[in-house]
Design an enzyme around this catalytic site. Structure first.
Site, short mmCIF file in Angstrom:
data_model
loop_
_atom_site.label_atom_id
_atom_site.label_comp_id
_atom_site.label_asym_id
_atom_site.label_seq_id
_atom_site.Cartn_x
_atom_site.Cartn_y
_atom_site.Cartn_z
CE LYS A 161 -5.29 1.96 2.50
NZ LYS A 161 -4.21 1.22 3.16
CE LYS B 98 -7.06 -1.33 2.68
NZ LYS B 98 -5.77 -1.96 3.01
CG ASP C 132 -1.99 -1.06 1.21
OD1 ASP C 132 -3.03 -0.89 1.88
OD2 ASP C 132 -1.81 -2.08 0.51
#
Lengths: 287, 494, 294
Positions: C194, C230, C131
Site C-alpha cells: 500500500k 492499494k 494495514d
C-alpha cells in the site's frame, strides 16, 4: 442629460499576483502636468518590500523550473496584452507630459522589446553554454542558471520602456523581481501590473511597488535574501549606498543608469546574462 | 475492435476499452485543393489532379492539384519576386512577428490539424494531437525568435539570406516537416516553395490557409502539390537557390547528382537504421518502454527509428519477454480512436514494401513474433513485429524497412556492440540504455550518429539539432545549427 | 536479498502519461466505475472518530445510494483499532470486510512488542485485514533486515487476517526506494503493498503506483505469487481512479482487476463515482446535494 461621472481608477501595489494597498496606509499624490488631475499612489513601506521579497522567493523555484519555451510563451503573451491596451498606455504617457507621437513610439518600442526578449528564452542558453575541452577524460559542461530574486529601481525618465527593458531580461532568464516604479511618474508601471495579471505570469514572479526611493533604497539594497540589484538611475549618494549594502551578502549590483533605452542597442542577451550564474559540472567518460 | 466489457465467469475478467472516437464535426476539408502561389489558391496550369485518400479505410478525402513545369516556374518566380521586393528588405524583427502569428494560429487550430493529419496519413490521433501539432507550433515559435538575432548565432561572422528555397518533405510527419522547413527558412530571410508528399498534402494546404490568415506577404511561402516528378522539377528549376530535402537516401543521392553543375546549396535528411543498445544495468521497464517508442511510434515510419535492437545477453530473455507482453497491450485500429497506438500504414506502396521485408526476414531465419490484433478489413495495416536472433548479415538488419518491424540481436560486451552499431552506411541516430553516466558519455563519443538518445528515444525539440552522419544526410535541422543551411556567411565564399 | 532494480523517473513518468491518455467511455466506463466502487476501502482515521461516526460510515458502506439499484458494495471499512469491534458489529449482515490500521499508525515510531500486541488485539476484535506501516527510519538508514523482520513478525501475528504493508512512499523520496521497499515487503510476507497512510502531504502518485505495480509483476514472474496493491490518499475523482485501473490492466493484466488484488484507500471517491454512474445513466451532470455525506 447629466454628464456621466468618470469612475476613477485606484492605483494599488501588485504583490504575489494580487492588487493590494500598502500595509502602511500612506499615499503619495501625483499631479498630471497635462491637465492637473490628481492621482493618489500607494506609498509602499519596507514591510511591503519585505512581503514582496518573500513571495518572490517562493515563486522563484516554480518560475525557474518552467522551460525556456514556456517562459517565452508567457513573455509573448505579455506583449499581446500590452498591444491590445496600446491606447490606454499612450494616453497615460500623454498625461505624464509626453507628445502623442513620442508616446506612441514608446509604447510600440515596449511591445517590440517584450517580443525581442521572448525570442531569447530558449536560445540564450545555447549561446552562453559550453562543453569545455578539458585535458582529462571528463565530460565538462557549463551553463547559466538564474541568480534568484532581483530588486530593481526603475529608470526615472523612461516611464514604460525603461522598466520593461530591465524586467524582461531578468525574468526571461528565470529570475523573479521586485520593482520600484519610477517615483515621479508611476502610472505606467502600475497599469503594467494589469497587463501582467492577464498574461499567465505566475503569482510572485513580478512584483511592483510605488513609493519613495529615499525611503526604500536602503531596504532594496540591504535585504539578505535578494540576490541582485539593478539600479537604473539614482543620485550618486544613493548609488554608493547601494554598492556598500550589496557587500552584506555579496549581492550582484548593476548600474544601468547610463543606458539610453530608446537606443536599439540597449536590448541584448548580455542583459539576461547579468542575472545569471554559470554552473560547471564534471563527469567521467569511460566504461 | 474493443468489445463490451463483461465478466465471463465469476473469476475471469475481460475489460476492453470501448471505441473513443475523436470528433470530426468541427473540421473542414475542401473537396478540391488548388496550388498555393503568390498568396492565392490558383488552378494548376497542368490541369492535372490526383486524389488524397485515407489509408485506414481507402476513402477519398479530397482532389489535389498536381503541379507541372509551368506551375513550378510560376511558384518559384513568385517566391523570387517576394524575396526581391519585400522579404529581404523587411525589418528582421517584423519578419519574426509573422512567424509568431503562424505559431499562434497553429495553436488555435490544433485539434482540426491533428484530426486531418490522422485522416490523411494514418497516424494515431493521440500522436498527431500530442506530438506532431504542438511540435510544429513550437518550431515556428523557436525560429520566430531568431529572426532579429542572427548576429549572435555565428561567432565572428555576419550572415545574410540566400534567396529562394525549394523544399521537399516526406509523408511521415507532414505538418511537422513543413514546420521544420519553413520556419528556419523564413526566419533567416529566405522565401519558400514547398512540395508536400503526394500521399499527405492536406495539412500543408491547411497551413497555406493559416499563412493567408497571418497576412504573410504573398509569395513568401508557396505550396505546390504533386508527385515525385514535381519534386524533381523543383530541384532543377534554375531560380531556386537552395534545396532542402527529407526523404530516402536513394532520392537524396539523385538530388546531389542533378544539381552538381549548379551553384545551388543543399541540405538533406535521409534514411537511417539506428542501433538501440540496452545494457544489463539499464532501468529495465523504462528501457522496454523506450523500445516501444523507438520502433512502434508512428508505425515505425520514422527515419531515426531504433530499428536494430542490441540487448546485452544477460538480460535479453527478460527484456524480450517484457517487450512481447507490452506489445500485446498495444491497440491497433482506427487512427481517430483516442486509444489507438498503432495506426494505418501510410500507403499501399509502403505496406507492400514492409510485407516484402517480412518475407525476407522469415526466409533469412530470424524468429518471428507479431502481437495479435483484429485487423480492419479495409485500409493498410501491419501488426507490430519482432525478429529475434538476427545477425548483422541479415537484410532486415541492414536495410531500412520504415515499418513497425524490429530486428533484435544480443551482445556480450560494450565494445563489441559499438562496432556493430557503427557497421552501417547510415548514421542518423542511436540509443544507449544504462544507469552508468560515464558509459553514456563514452558511448556517445564513439557512436557515429548525429543524434544520440541516452535512456530515452525519439525525443524532438526545436532547440535540439537533428541530422545524420554518412548516408543519413548532410546538415542539421533545429537549434542554432538549423540556421546555417539557410544563410550565406558574409566572410566566406562557400 | 539484494535489491538493485533502478527506476528512471523521467521514463516512468512518460509511461504514466501514456497510460493516462487512454480515453475510457461508454460500456467500458460503466464497467470501470462499478469496479472502482467495489474496490474502495471506505476509510475514517481521525483522532475524533467515535462509535457514532463509525456506525454511520458502515451504514453508508452498505447503502451507498439506494435510489440506484444494482450497485456493488465497497470492499471494506478501514478504521483505527479502538473502532474495530463497532465496525465489525455494524457490518455483520454484509460481505464488507473490516480492516484496521495497526503497528503505531501512522508513524510506526514505537517498540516492536507494542506493535505486535496491537496487531493481535485488532485480529481478536474481528479485523479481517490489517494495514501496517513499515519503519521508514530504519529503511532509509539501510537496516533492511530490521524492516523485513518486523513485517514477517506482524504477518505471523495476523493469523488468518490479510496483511497490507504501507510503505509511506511520500517519505521514501525516490522511485528506486519505492521499488526496493515494495520488493522487500513482498518477500517478507505482505499480501498487499500500500502506498500511504494519508497522514502526510504526499500520498499516492501515479509514478509511485506504476513502480509498485511493476514490482508486483516481476515478483509474480519470479514466484508465481499474486500480491495485491492499494494506492491510498489523494484519489478523490473517478477519472483518476479509472486511470489507475487502466494502469493495472496494462501492467498486470485483467486478473488483477478485482477487489481481491486491488483496492482504493479513499473517503470522498465513493460519492464522486456514484455521481458519475448516475450521470452515465441519466445523461446530465449531478450535484453532491443528492448523495449522502457520511
Amino acid at each position: 442629460m447629466t454628464k456621466k461621472l468618470h469612475i476613477k481608477k485606484t492605483y494599488k501595489l501588485y504583490i504575489d499576483g494580487k492588487f493590494c494597498r500598502t500595509e502602511s496606509g500612506r499615499y503619495m499624490q501625483w499631479i498630471s502636468p497635462k491637465d492637473n488631475q490628481t492621482i493618489n499612489f500607494c506609498r509602499a513601506s519596507r514591510k511591503d518590500f519585505r512581503n514582496a521579497v518573500q513571495v518572490s522567493r517562493s515563486a522563484f523555484n516554480k518560475w525557474n523550473s518552467f522551460s525556456g519555451y514556456n517562459r517565452g510563451q508567457i513573455l509573448y503573451r505579455i506583449a499581446e496584452m500590452l498591444d491590445s491596451r496600446k491606447e490606454q498606455f499612450i494616453s497615460e504617457l500623454i498625461l505624464q507630459g509626453k507628445s502623442k507621437k513620442s508616446s506612441k513610439e514608446e509604447v510600440e518600442m515596449s511591445i517590440d522589446r517584450l517580443v525581442y526578449y521572448a525570442g531569447w528564452s530558449d536560445k540564450y542558453q545555447q549561446i552562453f553554454s559550453r562543453v569545455n575541452p578539458v585535458a582529462t577524460p571528463y565530460f565538462n559542461f557549463s551553463y547559466p542558471e538564474p541568480t534568484g530574486v532581483v530588486s530593481i529601481i526603475s529608470p526615472k525618465d523612461s516611464h514604460l520602456l525603461g522598466f520593461i527593458s530591465v524586467i524582461a531580461p531578468a525574468i526571461v532568464g528565470g529570475n523573479t523581481v521586485v520593482v520600484l516604479a519610477p517615483e515621479d511618474n508611476p502610472l505606467c508601471a502600475i497599469s503594467f501590473s494589469e497587463v501582467l495579471h492577464s498574461s499567465d505570469v505566475p503569482s510572485g514572479v513580478i512584483n511592483i511597488l510605488s513609493g519613495l526611493s529615499n525611503e526604500l533604497i536602503d531596504h532594496f539594497s540591504s535585504h539578505m535574501d535578494v540576490n541582485a540589484i539593478i539600479n537604473c538611475g539614482v543620485d550618486s549618494k544613493d548609488a554608493e549606498l547601494i554598492v556598500k549594502n550589496s557587500s552584506l551578502n555579496v549581492k550582484r549590483a548593476f548600474d544601468y543608469s547610463s543606458i539610453n533605452w530608446t537606443n536599439p542597442d540597449s536590448q541584448d542577451p548580455y542583459l539576461i546574462m547579468d542575472c545569471q550564474e554559470i554552473k560547471t559540472t564534471w563527469h567521467p567518460i569511460g566504461y | 475492435m474493443a468489445k463490451n466489457s463483461k465478466v465471463k465467469k465469476s473469476d475471469s475478467i475481460d475489460w476492453d476499452y470501448s471505441v473513443a472516437l475523436e470528433s470530426t464535426d468541427h473540421i473542414s476539408i475542401s473537396q478540391e485543393y488548388k496550388l498555393f502561389i503568390g498568396g492565392k489558391f490558383v488552378k494548376p496550369l497542368s490541369k492535372k489532379y490526383f486524389n488524397s485518400i485515407n489509408p485506414s479505410n481507402e476513402k477519398i478525402l479530397s482532389k489535389i492539384a498536381s503541379a507541372g513545369k509551368a506551375d513550378i516556374n510560376k511558384a518559384v518566380l513568385a517566391a523570387k519576386s517576394a524575396y526581391d521586393t519585400i522579404w529581404s528588405k523587411m525589418d528582421n524583427a517584423e519578419r519574426g512577428k509573422y512567424l509568431y502569428r503562424i505559431a499562434r494560429l497553429i495553436q488555435e487550430k490544433s485539434r482540426e490539424l491533428a484530426v486531418i493529419e490522422s485522416l490523411d496519413g494514418g497516424k494515431p490521433i493521440r500522436e498527431s494531437r500530442d506530438i506532431d501539432i504542438p511540435l510544429a507550433a513550437a518550431h515556428f515559435f523557436y525560429y520566430a525568435g531568431w529572426a532579429d538575432k542572427l548576429d549572435y548565432a555565428f561567432p565572428g561572422s555576419k550572415v545574410s539570406s540566400i534567396g529562394v528555397a525549394g523544399q521537399i518533405i516526406p509523408w511521415n510527419f507532414p505538418l511537422l516537416m513543413a514546420a521544420w522547413k519553413i520556419a528556419p527558412a523564413l526566419a533567416t530571410g529566405n522565401t519558400v516553395v514547398l512540395k508536400p508528399a503526394e500521399s499527405t498534402p492536406l495539412t500543408a494546404l491547411k497551413l497555406a490557409e493559416i499563412i493567408q490568415e497571418s497576412d504573410l506577404p504573398p509569395g513568401v511561402v508557396n505550396i505546390i502539390t504533386g508527385d515525385g516528378a514535381t519534386g524533381e522539377l523543383l530541384v532543377n528549376n534554375p531560380n531556386v537557390d537552395k534545396i532542402a530535402f527529407t526523404g530516402s537516401t536513394e532520392v537524396g543521392k539523385m538530388i546531389i547528382k542533378s544539381i552538381a553543375n549548379s551553384k545551388k546549396k543543399y541540405s538533406l535528411e535521409l534514411g537511417g537504421k539506428a542501433a538501440n543498445i540496452i545494457c544489463e544495468d539499464a532501468s529495465i521497464d523504462q528501457a522496454v518502454e523506450g523500445i516501444i517508442n523507438s520502433i512502434f511510434f508512428n508505425q515505425g515510419h520514422v527515419c531515426c527509428a531504433g530499428s536494430r535492437l542490441y540487448v546485452q545477453e544477460s538480460v535479453s530473455s527478460q527484456i524480450i519477454s517484457k517487450l512481447k507482453n507490452r506489445m500485446d497491450h498495444l491497440i491497433l485500429g482506427d487512427p481517430l480512436d483516442k486509444n489507438t497506438d498503432i495506426g494505418a500504414i501510410n500507403s499501399n506502396e509502403q505496406l507492400k514494401k514492409i510485407n516484402m521485408y517480412l518475407d525476407i526476414g522469415k526466409k533469412e531465419g530470424g524468429d518471428f513474433y507479431q502481437s495479435k490484433h483484429t485487423i480492419p478489413k479495409k485500409g493498410y495495416w501491419c501488426a507490430p513485429t519482432l525478429f529475434t536472433d538476427t545477425s548483422q548479415s541479415h537484410r532486415i538488419v541492414q536495410e531500412e524497412i520504415f515499418g513497425p518491424v524490429l530486428a533484435i540481436q544480443t551482445f556480450r560486451t560494450i565494445d563489441e556492440v559499438i562496432d556493430k552499431a557503427n557497421n552501417t552506411p547510415y548514421g542518423l541516430s542511436g540509443g544507449i540504455w544504462t544507469d552508468k553516466g560515464s558509459k553514456i558519455f563514452q558511448v556517445s563519443k564513439k557512436m557515429r550518429a548525429g543524434v544520440i538518445w541516452a535512456n530515452t528515444f525519439n525525443k524532438f525539440d526545436p532547440a535540439s539539432p537533428f541530422g545524420g552522419y554518412k548516408e543519413s544526410g548532410i546538415h542539421r535541422e533545429g537549434g542554432l545549427e538549423g540556421l546555417a543551411p539557410y544563410v550565406n556567411f558574409d566572410n566566406r565564399t562557400l | 536479498m539484494v535489491y538493485n532494480t533502478t527506476i528512471d523517473q523521467v521514463g516512468c513518468k512518460e509511461r504514466v502519461d501514456r497510460i493516462f491518455s487512454r480515453s475510457i467511455k461508454k460500456e467500458s466506463k460503466i464497467w470501470a466505475l462499478n469496479t472502482v466502487l467495489s474496490m474502495i476501502d471506505l476509510t475514517t482515521l481521525e483522532g475524533r472518530d467515535s462509535s457514532g461516526k463509525v456506525k454511520q460510515l458502515c451504514y453508508k458502506a452498505a447503502h451507498l445510494h439506494d435510489k440506484h439499484p444494482g450497485l456493488p458494495k465497497v470492499a471494506a471499512i478501514c478504521v483505527y483499532p479502538s473502532m474495530v469491534a463497532i465496525a465489525k458489529k455494524s457490518l455483520e449482515r454484509t460481505n464488507i470486510k473490516t480492516a484496521s490500521v495497526a503497528t503505531g499508525f501512522p508513524s510506526g515510531m514505537t517498540n516492536l512488542n507494542s506493535k505486535i500486541e496491537e496487531v493481535k488485539f485488532v485480529v481478536e476484535e474481528g479485523a479481517e485485514e490489517v494495514d501496517m506501516v513499515i519503519s521508514r527510519g530504519h529503511f532509509l538508514s539501510g537496516e533492511l533486515n530490521y524492516v523485513s523482520d518486523e513485517i514477517a513478525k506482524v504477518k505471523t501475528a495476523c493469523g488468518r487476517a490479510k496483511l497490507k504493508v504501507i510503505l509511506e512512499t511520500g517519505e521514501l523520496c525516490t522511485l528506486d526506494n519505492v521499488r526496493k521497499a515494495s520488493e522487500l515487503a513482498m518477500h517478507s510476507g505482505a499480501d498487499f503493498i500500500k502506498t500511504s497512510t494519508g497522514k502526510i502531504s504526499e500520498s499516492a502518485t501515479p509514478v509511485v503506483v506504476l513502480t509498485m505495480l511493476e514490482a508486483i509483476r516481476d515478483y509474480f514472474d519470479k514466484t508465481g505469487k499474486k500480491i495485491g496493491m492499494k494506492p491510498a490518499g489523494g484519489i478523490g475523482k473517478s477519472k483518476l481512479a479509472i486511470q489507475y485501473l487502466v494502469m493495472v490492466r496494462e501492467t498486470l493484466g485483467n486478473d488483477w482487476l478485482t477487489p481481491d488484488l486491488f483496492r482504493f484507500g479513499a473517503s470522498s471517491l465513493a460519492n464522486d463515482v456514484l455521481m458519475q454512474i448516475v450521470k452515465q445513466d441519466q445523461g446530465n451532470y449531478q450535484s453532491s446535494n443528492y448523495f449522502s455525506l457520511d
